[in-house]
Write a protein that holds these residues in place. Sequence first.
Motif, PDB file in Angstrom:
ATOM      1  N   LEU A 124      -3.698   6.689   1.124  1.00  0.00           N
ATOM      2  CA  LEU A 124      -3.980   5.305   1.206  1.00  0.00           C
ATOM      3  C   LEU A 124      -3.295   4.997   2.630  1.00  0.00           C
ATOM      4  O   LEU A 124      -3.808   4.127   3.433  1.00  0.00           O
ATOM      5  N   LYS A 125      -2.087   5.624   2.975  1.00  0.00           N
ATOM      6  CA  LYS A 125      -1.322   5.211   4.313  1.00  0.00           C
ATOM      7  C   LYS A 125      -1.409   6.340   4.910  1.00  0.00           C
ATOM      8  O   LYS A 125      -0.480   7.273   4.556  1.00  0.00           O
ATOM      9  N   THR A 159      -9.174   4.538   5.383  1.00  0.00           N
ATOM     10  CA  THR A 159      -8.014   5.006   6.007  1.00  0.00           C
ATOM     11  C   THR A 159      -8.158   6.229   7.122  1.00  0.00           C
ATOM     12  O   THR A 159      -8.051   6.149   7.976  1.00  0.00           O
ATOM     13  N   SER A 163      -5.121   1.128   4.244  1.00  0.00           N
ATOM     14  CA  SER A 163      -5.822   0.294   3.298  1.00  0.00           C
ATOM     15  C   SER A 163      -5.979   0.878   1.715  1.00  0.00           C
ATOM     16  O   SER A 163      -5.307   1.811   1.381  1.00  0.00           O
ATOM     17  N   ASN A 164      -6.668  -0.129   0.965  1.00  0.00           N
ATOM     18  CA  ASN A 164      -6.542   0.556  -0.430  1.00  0.00           C
ATOM     19  C   ASN A 164      -7.828   1.500  -0.623  1.00  0.00           C
ATOM     20  O   ASN A 164      -8.401   1.809  -1.831  1.00  0.00           O
ATOM     21  N   ILE A 183       0.888  -1.142   0.073  1.00  0.00           N
ATOM     22  CA  ILE A 183      -0.042   0.051  -0.160  1.00  0.00           C
ATOM     23  C   ILE A 183       0.957   1.162   0.085  1.00  0.00           C
ATOM     24  O   ILE A 183       1.753   1.375   0.932  1.00  0.00           O
TER      25      ILE A 183
END
Length: 258
Positions: free
Chosen positions: A164-165, A245, A239-240, A159
Motif C-alpha cells: 500500500l505504500k 499505489t 493509498s489504501n 497506511i
Amino acid sequence: TVGNSSGGSGLTPQLAGGSLEDWHSKLCVSNKGVLYQDQYLQIGVKADYQKAQGRIMLFLGNKHTAELSNVVLSIPPIPAYRIQLGSVPTSIAAQAQVQVPVAVSCVEASLDAPKLQVVYHVQGEAAKLDLQMPVIPTKFFAPVANVDTNSFFTMWKSIPDAPLKLQQIAQTTNALDMARTQGLVSAAGLTVAQGIDPSPSNVVGVGAFNCESSGETVVMLRLEIDPRSYKQYRITVASNNALLTSSTKEFLVKELNR
C-alpha cells in the motif's frame, strides 16, 4: 498498431509528425492533443473528467483529397470501464472533420486501458488501426483542498508499508526543474500541497481517486529531490489500494524520467 486489412497493397498508412507512444504519453498528462495521425487521417482528442466520469470528444479529420469511406470505430468492452461510443459517420469527405463523443465511467482501478479500433477505406483499400486510449487511473483523480500538515501525516502514518505504500529511488539524465515537476504532479491529478514539507526541493501531493465500485480513495505522494544535483530523487506513494499505489508511482517515475 497500424496495418492493411484488405489484403491489397495499395494503402499503407504512414505515421506523420510523431509516434503512437509519444502521442499517448502526452495525452496522459493533458486532456487535449493528437492521438493518431497518418497521411490520410488525423484523430484528435479533447476530454473532460469529473470524479468517476469522463467525456471524450474524438475529432476525425480527413487529410486526403478523396473521401474516407466505410469508417468504423469500436471500443471492445473491459471490466474496469463502462464506455458508450456515440454515432460514427460512415464516411468523411475530403478535407473534412467529424466529431464522435465517448462517455467513460470508471468502475474500478485497473491497469487495463480501453482500445480504440478504427477501420477506414481510401478508394477501396482498407486500413485498420488499433490504438490505446489515454484513459488511465490518474484521469479519475480529483484535487483535495485544504490539506494541512496534521491531517496529511495522520493519513500517511495510517497506511502500512508495501504494497500500500511504495518507495523508489531513481535518477534522471537531466536535472529536474521544480516548476515542471510540480506541473507534472498537478497534471497527474494530484494537488500540490504547499507548506507540508519545509524543503524547497521536495513536493507533496494529494489526490482522490474516484470509481463506482469503491467511491473515493485518497492517494498521497512525497517526492524528495536531491538538492545538490536535482538528478536523483526518492518517490513514495501511499493509498489504501495497492494497484493505485503502484500504478501512480510507475506513472510518475516514467514521466519524471522522460
